[in-house]
Structures are given as structure tokens and as C-alpha cells.
Design an enzyme around this catalytic site. Sequence first.
Site, short mmCIF file in Angstrom:
data_model
loop_
_atom_site.label_atom_id
_atom_site.label_comp_id
_atom_site.label_asym_id
_atom_site.label_seq_id
_atom_site.Cartn_x
_atom_site.Cartn_y
_atom_site.Cartn_z
N GLU A 124 0.86 -1.20 0.00
CA GLU A 124 0.00 0.00 0.00
C GLU A 124 0.89 1.24 0.00
O GLU A 124 2.11 1.14 0.20
CB GLU A 124 -0.93 -0.02 1.23
CG GLU A 124 -1.99 -1.11 1.13
CD GLU A 124 -2.99 -1.11 2.27
OE1 GLU A 124 -4.12 -0.69 2.07
OE2 GLU A 124 -2.62 -1.54 3.37
N HIS A 246 -9.39 9.34 2.48
CA HIS A 246 -8.99 8.19 1.67
C HIS A 246 -9.26 8.56 0.22
O HIS A 246 -10.35 9.04 -0.11
CB HIS A 246 -9.78 6.94 2.06
CG HIS A 246 -9.17 5.67 1.54
ND1 HIS A 246 -9.13 5.37 0.21
CD2 HIS A 246 -8.54 4.65 2.17
CE1 HIS A 246 -8.52 4.20 0.04
NE2 HIS A 246 -8.14 3.75 1.23
N ARG A 292 -1.01 8.71 0.94
CA ARG A 292 -2.42 9.01 0.76
C ARG A 292 -2.76 10.49 0.65
O ARG A 292 -3.63 10.88 -0.13
CB ARG A 292 -3.15 8.47 1.99
CG ARG A 292 -4.24 7.57 1.63
CD ARG A 292 -4.76 6.93 2.86
NE ARG A 292 -4.67 5.50 2.70
CZ ARG A 292 -5.16 4.64 3.57
NH1 ARG A 292 -5.73 5.07 4.66
NH2 ARG A 292 -5.06 3.36 3.34
N HIS A 353 -11.62 9.64 6.23
CA HIS A 353 -11.35 8.23 6.52
C HIS A 353 -10.76 7.98 7.90
O HIS A 353 -11.10 7.00 8.55
CB HIS A 353 -10.38 7.72 5.46
CG HIS A 353 -10.02 6.28 5.56
ND1 HIS A 353 -10.95 5.27 5.42
CD2 HIS A 353 -8.84 5.66 5.77
CE1 HIS A 353 -10.36 4.10 5.53
NE2 HIS A 353 -9.08 4.31 5.77
N ARG A 388 -1.14 9.33 8.55
CA ARG A 388 -1.01 7.91 8.91
C ARG A 388 -0.66 7.07 7.68
O ARG A 388 -1.30 7.17 6.64
CB ARG A 388 -2.33 7.39 9.48
CG ARG A 388 -2.31 5.89 9.75
CD ARG A 388 -3.66 5.44 10.23
NE ARG A 388 -4.65 5.52 9.19
CZ ARG A 388 -5.12 4.47 8.51
NH1 ARG A 388 -4.66 3.25 8.76
NH2 ARG A 388 -6.04 4.62 7.61
P1 FAD Z 1 -13.75 1.22 16.04
O1 FAD Z 1 -13.46 -0.07 15.42
O2 FAD Z 1 -14.27 2.30 15.17
O3 FAD Z 1 -14.80 0.94 17.21
C1 FAD Z 1 -15.37 2.00 17.94
C2 FAD Z 1 -16.35 1.42 18.92
O4 FAD Z 1 -16.70 2.42 19.86
C3 FAD Z 1 -17.65 0.95 18.33
O5 FAD Z 1 -18.02 -0.27 18.94
C4 FAD Z 1 -18.66 2.02 18.73
O6 FAD Z 1 -19.98 1.57 18.90
C5 FAD Z 1 -18.09 2.42 20.05
N1 FAD Z 1 -18.48 3.75 20.49
C6 FAD Z 1 -18.18 4.94 19.96
N2 FAD Z 1 -18.70 5.93 20.68
C7 FAD Z 1 -19.38 5.35 21.69
C8 FAD Z 1 -20.17 5.82 22.75
N3 FAD Z 1 -20.40 7.13 22.95
N4 FAD Z 1 -20.73 4.93 23.60
C9 FAD Z 1 -20.57 3.60 23.42
N5 FAD Z 1 -19.83 3.09 22.43
C10 FAD Z 1 -19.24 3.95 21.58
N6 FAD Z 1 -6.85 0.38 9.25
C11 FAD Z 1 -5.87 -0.50 8.99
O7 FAD Z 1 -4.89 -0.57 9.73
N7 FAD Z 1 -5.97 -1.34 7.91
C12 FAD Z 1 -7.03 -1.32 7.06
O8 FAD Z 1 -7.09 -2.09 6.12
C13 FAD Z 1 -8.06 -0.38 7.30
N8 FAD Z 1 -9.12 -0.31 6.46
C14 FAD Z 1 -10.16 0.52 6.78
C15 FAD Z 1 -11.29 0.51 5.98
C16 FAD Z 1 -12.39 1.29 6.34
C17 FAD Z 1 -13.63 1.28 5.49
C18 FAD Z 1 -12.34 2.10 7.50
C19 FAD Z 1 -13.50 2.95 7.89
C20 FAD Z 1 -11.18 2.14 8.27
C21 FAD Z 1 -10.09 1.35 7.92
N9 FAD Z 1 -8.93 1.35 8.70
C22 FAD Z 1 -7.93 0.45 8.43
C23 FAD Z 1 -8.86 2.12 9.96
C24 FAD Z 1 -9.17 1.17 11.11
O9 FAD Z 1 -10.17 0.28 10.73
C25 FAD Z 1 -9.62 1.93 12.34
O10 FAD Z 1 -8.71 2.96 12.65
C26 FAD Z 1 -9.70 1.01 13.55
O11 FAD Z 1 -10.46 -0.12 13.23
C27 FAD Z 1 -10.29 1.73 14.74
O12 FAD Z 1 -10.53 0.77 15.75
P2 FAD Z 1 -11.06 1.25 17.15
O13 FAD Z 1 -11.16 0.03 17.98
O14 FAD Z 1 -10.25 2.38 17.64
O15 FAD Z 1 -12.51 1.84 16.83
C1 SIN Z 2 -7.50 0.40 2.60
O1 SIN Z 2 -7.69 -0.81 2.50
O2 SIN Z 2 -7.27 1.15 1.65
C2 SIN Z 2 -7.57 1.02 3.95
C3 SIN Z 2 -6.28 0.83 4.63
C4 SIN Z 2 -6.13 1.77 5.79
O3 SIN Z 2 -6.90 2.70 5.95
O4 SIN Z 2 -5.17 1.57 6.54
#
Ligand code: FAD
Ligand code: SIN
Length: 542
Positions: A124, A246, A292, A353, A388
Site C-alpha cells: 500500500e 482516503h 495518501r 477516513h 497515517r
Molecule cells: P472502532 O473499530 O471504530 O470501534 C469503535 C467502537 O466504539 C464501536 O463499537 C462504537 O460503537 C463504540 N463507540 C463509539 N462511541 C461510543 C459511545 N459514545 N458509547 C458507546 N460506544 C461507543 N486500518 C488498517 O490498519 N488497515 C485497514 O485495512 C483499514 N481499512 C479501513 C477501511 C475502512 C472502510 C475504514 C472505515 C477504516 C479502515 N482502517 C484500516 C482504519 C481502522 O479500521 C480503524 O482505525 C480502527 O479499526 C479503529 O478501531 P477502534 O477500535 O479504535 O474503533
Molecule cells: C485500505 O484498504 O485502503 C484502507 C487501509 C487503511 O486505511 O489503513
Amino acid sequence: MPKSISGTRHKMDVLIIGSGAAGMTLALNLPDTSNIAMLCKQDPNDGSTYYAQGGMAAVLDEYDSTDSHIEDTLKAGAGLCHRDVVKHVVEQSPDIIDWLVTMGASFDRRVSSSGRSEFHLTQEGGHSHRRVIHAKDATGREISHRLGTALSKQSNCKIYTQHIAIDVLTSDTLGGASKHCIGAYALNLETGKVDLFQADCVVLATGGASKVYLYTSNPDTASGDGIAMAWRAGCRVANLEFNQFHPTCLYHPTARSFLISEALRGEGARLRLPDGTLFMHNFHAEAEMAPRDIVARAIDHEMKRVGCDFVLLDISHKPATFIRKHFPNIYNKCLEFGIDINEDPIPIVPAAHYTCGGVITDINGRTDIKGLYAVGETSFTGLHGANRMASNSLLECMVFARSAAADIAAQTTPSINTSSIPSWDESQVTASQEDVILSHNWEELRRLMWDYVGIVRSNRRLQRAKRRIHLLQQEISDYYGHFSVNSDLIELRNLTQVAELIVNSALARHESRGLHFNQDYPHLAPDSEDTILEPLNYQCDQ
Ligand code: FAD
Ligand code: SIN
């Protein structure tokens, strides 16, 4: 004394707000003896984690090295990454992958030239090696499934679905001299009541804030709640001007926030104007594989120059079997919208993103308030700098969740008398009859952030945004004071708070760096620092 109308009072050792990669990893790494509650807004797969596509960056190839991963991360971060944090995270990447594999995670494999079975690593933007381990193009689904399955076997963790945390509570509000986090109020969407979760330690694992923009790749839960709650409680935040857009989200009138993974470009997809012309080579030597921020800005520039609503991402030159094997999720989703990616280029646009800034933490996820931790996208750890690098965030979630779990396990229970924590008081508010105000303000906030605080900024647009946000804040605060809370109100209050912090951070940076581009300061400043904002109730010795 007003009559208090409240929900249930719960008590536990650790309250984790959020069930994504960060929250679940943390819960799985706490001792079995900890009594844990985990909140999520809808269901355990409602966060960004479940939607992650590309994969996780990890040094697994014999020709790759930790130093190279560190250098690539520092380069993408445009001079603002904290080198010690980058090293800490990158060094743990193989171990995190081992841990996931022991949880049962199944990543794509390939047969090497010497006949060995090894992980298939994709490439990537910004990575100088193939380094991204993945489960087809739905890595987040695999990780969520494995972590969720492991957690469901852990009897010490109770998951409260349909609960939205409103605010965290600190001991100073009870009249105590010290400031320690003692729990949170959360709206139970099933009962409509506000419950009290009293805990020795609270972890914000609430994900990012990309929903502050009109167009985003993120699910609806990404409303910056953790950042807003921590700020209101007295925590500092940093680098919120660095919103990652993104480059490639599907452009289709009915396709809501569907991402087209960067891994497509890693495997050879090219960006074209609607007439088929390639353009990325005009912007960066690495063309489609540039970091990116550069790709998103190039697309934005070309869309404005040509006056088109989208550009095209083309992988149709690759064999159909290759596309279907590597990208089944994207292939099938595009087909649902009538686009056969074996034959046709995909219409795409950039969308918000990832939130690079967040609640300031140390290497163990500790915030400025004792007993309050932040992990995952809601936090600012120093890893990402001004941009990032792709696939570094799931890794960050897991590394910091593990360190935070160890730190929490080593804490002694604070001796705070919490029996006097009041239940939520709804006696002074009524049910709203005017939800149109909320829906109007939602739309206005997200549109103004997109138009004035997007990929390219200017001082005039930022000032304009600041004035509008201030007015919205006054209206929302008035609404909050008069009407019962509901999920829209809680999220809008938080998003408006985060929007203000983003704009103030952007105004404070007098240069263009990484993801922050301001036409009035188009150059890099010779010296640069993190943008740190302090709330009025911040106490440096708290
Ligand atoms: P999240 O997984 O977003 O979880 C947040 C949680 O908090 C949820 O359960 C939500 O309900 C809860 N929450 C929020 N506010 C409250 C509240 N007030 N009360 C109760 N619960 C609450 N990163 C990579 O490294 N590789 C990838 O390939 C990649 N692809 C991606 C593709 C997409 C489409 C997206 C959107 C992001 C991608 N990212 C990727 C980024 C990565 O997925 C996120 O940064 C990461 O998953 C965040 O994880 P987290 O546990 O911090 O939060
Ligand atoms: C992607 O698959 O392009 C998302 C990867 C990332 O946000 O880290």
C-alpha cells in the site's frame, strides 16, 4: 431537590467504551479476575474495525526490516511522528500477528518460490516493501470475528449493546481533592433511560471522528465521542487538524461510504480522468503508490480543474481470476451497483477516513486524568504524525490496547467513596417535539466541514467555519439543556465539539504539512511541533 428519573446503576472494575479492535484487544488482555463491562452503540461489529479492508502492516518478509517499516512510517508522517512510539509499535508487529493467529485468525497465504507456504503480503502507499498481511479484502471482518469469538468465551466481560456513553465522570465533581475517573453515564437505547456505570478505570476505545464530514468511508458510529468526552472531562488533545481523506471511495448515488481498498493500487490499479487519461505521475514519482495525502489532494485538484464529480480507478487490465481471488468483497459490492471491475473502471472520490489526532496518551494509553485511558483511533499516541501510513492503525489499536491492559492490571483500586455519585437527572427536561433542529444542524455541520475544512483549506474558510460552529454549539447546548437526550443529540453535541477542535487546530498551524494543506501557508515551516489544545479545566498535576 428535583426528582431524579434514572436507569440502572452498574458497578465494575473496568469499563471499556467501544468494541472495535482496540476495545476487544484490551478486554482479552486483562486478567480473568477483572470484572469488565464493554459498551457499544449498536452491536459489537458497529465500528470501523469490521470494515477494514487492506490489512495490517507487519514486518514478516525476510527481505523487509523493522528499520524500513520505521523509516516509511516517519516519512509518511512528514516529520511529526514520535520516533520512540513508532519503534515501539513496529517492533511488536510480528508478535501481534502471532497473537491473532493463536486467536484463530486466518490470513491469506501463498506458496513461495522455494515451495514454502507463507503469508501473502500486499503493498500500500508509502510502504517500500510488501508488508500488509490481510484476509482477502475483508481483513477487519476476520479480525472482528476472531476477537469477538474469543471474548464471548470470557465470562468476566459483559457486553452492553445499544448503549451510548454520554460523559465520563471524575471524582473532583463529587467534591474530592483528587481527579480520578470513576465511571460514565450511558443512554440505554432499549429502555430510553440513562444508566450509571461506576468503575475503577474507564477506557475510551470509541474510534475516530470522520462522521464530522459529509462524505466518509466510516460507519455511523465514528462521531468522535471519546475525543469530546475526554475534552469535556479535562484532557488535552493533539493534532486534530490532520484528517486523513482516503483517495478512493466508490462514487455512486446509492453506495453509502463504500471503500475501494488502497490494495487495488498496490496490485497495479491506475487512476484515470473520466476521459481515460492517467494523471498521478504529474504529482509524485511514486504515482498511484504515493502517500495518501498526496493522492487525495491530486484527485481533488484534478476534479476541480476538469470540473468532474469523480475520477476512475482501473484494475481491469488484471486477470479476472486474480481480481476475484484477491478482492471478492469489492468485486461483489461493485457488481451490486452494476460495475463489473473486471471490465469497467470504478468511479471514485476521496472521503474522510481517519482521525490522526485525538486524546493525548502516553505509551500505556494513560490520558491526563488518572484512571482514564484512551486506545485506538480516538487516541493520539504520536505514531502517525501528519499522515497515517496505510494499515498502521489496526496495529496501533492492538499494541496500545495490550500495553494499557498491562498498566490497568498493575493499578491498585483507588480509595474513592463513589456511593454519592448522583443518578442521571431528567426532571428538568422534556421530550423534544422539534427534532428537525437536530437533523438540520447535523446536515449543516457536516457540509460546512466538508466545504470549509476539507482537503484544501484557507484562513478565510476556517474562520467562517469557526463562526458557524460557534452558533451551532449555542443551539445544541440550549437543546441539550431543555430536552431528553437521544442518540442524535449525543452524537451531534460531540461532533460539534470535535469540529471546533479541528478548526482551532487547523488555525493554529501556520504551514502546510502532511494532511493539512492551507492555501495561505502553502509551505513547510522549518520547525514543526504537534498542535496541543488544553481545555479550561485541564490540571497539569491531575
Ligand atoms: P472502532 O473499530 O471504530 O470501534 C469503535 C467502537 O466504539 C464501536 O463499537 C462504537 O460503537 C463504540 N463507540 C463509539 N462511541 C461510543 C459511545 N459514545 N458509547 C458507546 N460506544 C461507543 N486500518 C488498517 O490498519 N488497515 C485497514 O485495512 C483499514 N481499512 C479501513 C477501511 C475502512 C472502510 C475504514 C472505515 C477504516 C479502515 N482502517 C484500516 C482504519 C481502522 O479500521 C480503524 O482505525 C480502527 O479499526 C479503529 O478501531 P477502534 O477500535 O479504535 O474503533
Ligand atoms: C485500505 O484498504 O485502503 C484502507 C487501509 C487503511 O486505511 O489503513
